[in-house]
Motif scaffolding. Structure first.
Motif, PDB file in Angstrom:
ATOM      1  N   CYS A 120       0.842  -1.196   0.000  1.00  9.46           N
ATOM      2  CA  CYS A 120       0.000   0.000   0.000  1.00  9.46           C
ATOM      3  C   CYS A 120       0.877   1.246   0.000  1.00  9.46           C
ATOM      4  O   CYS A 120       1.834   1.337   0.745  1.00  9.46           O
ATOM      5  CB  CYS A 120      -0.896  -0.009   1.232  1.00  9.46           C
ATOM      6  N   ASN A 121       0.538   2.197  -0.868  1.00 13.28           N
ATOM      7  CA  ASN A 121       1.360   3.392  -0.960  1.00 13.28           C
ATOM      8  C   ASN A 121       0.973   4.462   0.060  1.00 13.28           C
ATOM      9  O   ASN A 121       1.490   5.578   0.021  1.00 13.28           O
ATOM     10  CB  ASN A 121       1.288   3.978  -2.385  1.00 13.28           C
ATOM     11  N   LEU A 122       0.045   4.133   0.980  1.00 15.98           N
ATOM     12  CA  LEU A 122      -0.293   5.110   2.017  1.00 15.98           C
ATOM     13  C   LEU A 122       0.916   5.372   2.916  1.00 15.98           C
ATOM     14  O   LEU A 122       1.133   6.485   3.380  1.00 15.98           O
ATOM     15  CB  LEU A 122      -1.461   4.608   2.872  1.00 15.98           C
ATOM     16  N   LEU A 123       1.678   4.330   3.187  1.00 14.66           N
ATOM     17  CA  LEU A 123       2.910   4.464   3.984  1.00 14.66           C
ATOM     18  C   LEU A 123       4.064   3.949   3.134  1.00 14.66           C
ATOM     19  O   LEU A 123       4.069   2.789   2.744  1.00 14.66           O
ATOM     20  CB  LEU A 123       2.810   3.630   5.271  1.00 14.66           C
ATOM     21  N   GLY A 124       5.034   4.804   2.876  1.00 20.33           N
ATOM     22  CA  GLY A 124       6.188   4.386   2.092  1.00 20.33           C
ATOM     23  C   GLY A 124       7.121   3.501   2.902  1.00 20.33           C
ATOM     24  O   GLY A 124       6.994   3.377   4.123  1.00 20.33           O
ATOM     25  N   ASP A 125       8.077   2.897   2.226  1.00 23.49           N
ATOM     26  CA  ASP A 125       9.020   2.002   2.890  1.00 23.49           C
ATOM     27  C   ASP A 125       9.773   2.693   4.021  1.00 23.49           C
ATOM     28  O   ASP A 125      10.013   2.099   5.073  1.00 23.49           O
ATOM     29  CB  ASP A 125      10.035   1.448   1.874  1.00 23.49           C
ATOM     30  N   GLU A 126      10.178   3.943   3.796  1.00 20.77           N
ATOM     31  CA  GLU A 126      10.986   4.632   4.805  1.00 20.77           C
ATOM     32  C   GLU A 126      10.217   4.836   6.107  1.00 20.77           C
ATOM     33  O   GLU A 126      10.768   4.666   7.196  1.00 20.77           O
ATOM     34  CB  GLU A 126      11.490   5.961   4.257  1.00 20.77           C
ATOM     35  N   LEU A 127       8.933   5.215   6.003  1.00 19.27           N
ATOM     36  CA  LEU A 127       8.134   5.400   7.223  1.00 19.27           C
ATOM     37  C   LEU A 127       7.862   4.060   7.903  1.00 19.27           C
ATOM     38  O   LEU A 127       7.902   3.964   9.138  1.00 19.27           O
ATOM     39  CB  LEU A 127       6.814   6.101   6.894  1.00 19.27           C
ATOM     40  N   LEU A 128       7.587   3.037   7.116  1.00 19.37           N
ATOM     41  CA  LEU A 128       7.358   1.712   7.685  1.00 19.37           C
ATOM     42  C   LEU A 128       8.604   1.229   8.410  1.00 19.37           C
ATOM     43  O   LEU A 128       8.534   0.692   9.521  1.00 19.37           O
ATOM     44  CB  LEU A 128       6.973   0.720   6.590  1.00 19.37           C
ATOM     45  N   GLU A 129       9.762   1.432   7.788  1.00 19.66           N
ATOM     46  CA  GLU A 129      11.016   1.045   8.420  1.00 19.66           C
ATOM     47  C   GLU A 129      11.242   1.821   9.701  1.00 19.66           C
ATOM     48  O   GLU A 129      11.675   1.263  10.718  1.00 19.66           O
ATOM     49  CB  GLU A 129      12.190   1.290   7.460  1.00 19.66           C
ATOM     50  N   CYS A 130      10.956   3.112   9.652  1.00 19.77           N
ATOM     51  CA  CYS A 130      11.171   3.962  10.824  1.00 19.77           C
ATOM     52  C   CYS A 130      10.286   3.539  11.990  1.00 19.77           C
ATOM     53  O   CYS A 130      10.744   3.487  13.138  1.00 19.77           O
ATOM     54  CB  CYS A 130      10.903   5.421  10.462  1.00 19.77           C
ATOM     55  N   LEU A 131       9.030   3.228  11.714  1.00 16.11           N
ATOM     56  CA  LEU A 131       8.115   2.793  12.770  1.00 16.11           C
ATOM     57  C   LEU A 131       8.585   1.482  13.406  1.00 16.11           C
ATOM     58  O   LEU A 131       8.555   1.331  14.628  1.00 16.11           O
ATOM     59  CB  LEU A 131       6.700   2.622  12.202  1.00 16.11           C
TER      60      LEU A 131
END
Length: 294
Positions: A120-131
């Protein structure tokens, strides 16, 4: 999908209001302005303005990104306070649980609306990784503090094991969001060392820290929780950064720790040799695993 997006917009607005109220409480308790709380509050104010526009015109991706950035800043302020106070024994467990909950909300929101975070493009990889990184690193710091408390360990080693399993799971999840770059004739690199790192799924210093942290948590699990009954706590144990091919299996502290620390040492003494990353602790833990296995 349209209905799902509307649900996201409505829910993000509700969560933003709750977070803003929490930030107000934190600011009043601190008694002074804090950069991270100010930035978090500003993001939530912008979120509120955007949500005030026609819901049909709102971009759920932008709203969710604003909310996530605010949560990252707000929880960073609280994490720093916990670290400065060395995780007070009487209140840290509840506070860590609360922070993990805040940092999990963006992913939960996506999943609740039948949109898989990885697709899903609502959350990009970088934000998912950061979380995932922030949750794993928080549990790493908390467990590091707990391993210094002998009496606590004697009474609550089962609780330590839960924290370790959760923390390792978040860190491995962080390492698996992006696929390694496959080196072939169609991919050109000017720097061979950089190419080797990307092919190993190492995209930043944080990826290396996540490997060391998870390896050290596996060491604590082997050292302090070895006598407990095994639990069927399944995680994606792939540590190659290959988010494309995930599989879940029960976590074995020694096996996973050995696997990830060998890779950490290989990368640090290979492509990153000139950067002088310290591998002493990783090698000591690998030696511990070796003797424990024998």
């Amino acid at each position: 999908m349209a209905a799902a997006f509307c649900n996201v917009v409505r829910r993000v607005e509700e969560l933003g209001d709750l977070a803003q109220a929490h930030i107000q409480q934190l600011s009043e308790a601190a008694g002074e302005d804090d950069h991270f709380l100010i930035r978090a509050s500003a993001a939530l104010e912008k979120l509120k303005l955007l949500c005030g526009e026609e819901k049909e015109c709102s971009n759920p991706s932008n709203l969710l990104e604003l909310y996530t950035q605010a949560i990252l800043d707000m929880t960073y302020f609280e994490e720093n306070k916990l670290v400065d106070e060395d995780f007070p024994e009487d209140s840290s467990s509840q506070k860590v649980k609360e922070l993990i909950s805040f940092l999990s909300e963006p992913e939960i929101l996506v999943k609740e609306n039948n949109m898989h975070p990885k697709h899903c493009n609502l959350l990009g990889d970088e934000l998912l990784e950061c979380l995932s990184w922030r949750r794993g690193a928080l549990l790493y710091m908390y467990c590091h503090s707990l391993t210094k408390r002998r009496e606590w360990l004697l009474r609550k080693s089962s609780l330590l094991k839960k924290y370790l399993l959760d923390g390792i799971s978040y860190l491995l999840q962080m390492l698996n969001y992006r696929c390694p770059i496959q080196l072939n004739e169609g991919v050109s690199f000017h720097d061979l060392d950089t190419a080797k790192l990307l092919s190993a799924g190492i995209f930043s210093d944080i990826h290396l820290l996540a490997m060391m942290y998870s390896g050290e948590m596996c060491y604590w699990g082997s050292k302090y929780c070895a006598d407990q009954q095994p639990e069927n706590h399944e995680v994606d144990t792939n540590v190659s950064g290959a988010g494309c091919t995930t599989h879940k299996e029960p976590l074995d502290f020694r096996e996973v720790g050995e696997k990830i620390l060998k890779k950490y040492v290989s990368v640090c003494e290979g492509p990153l040799k000139e950067q002088e990353w310290n591998t002493t602790n990783a090698k000591q833990i690998l030696n511990f695993f070796h003797h424990r296995c024998n």
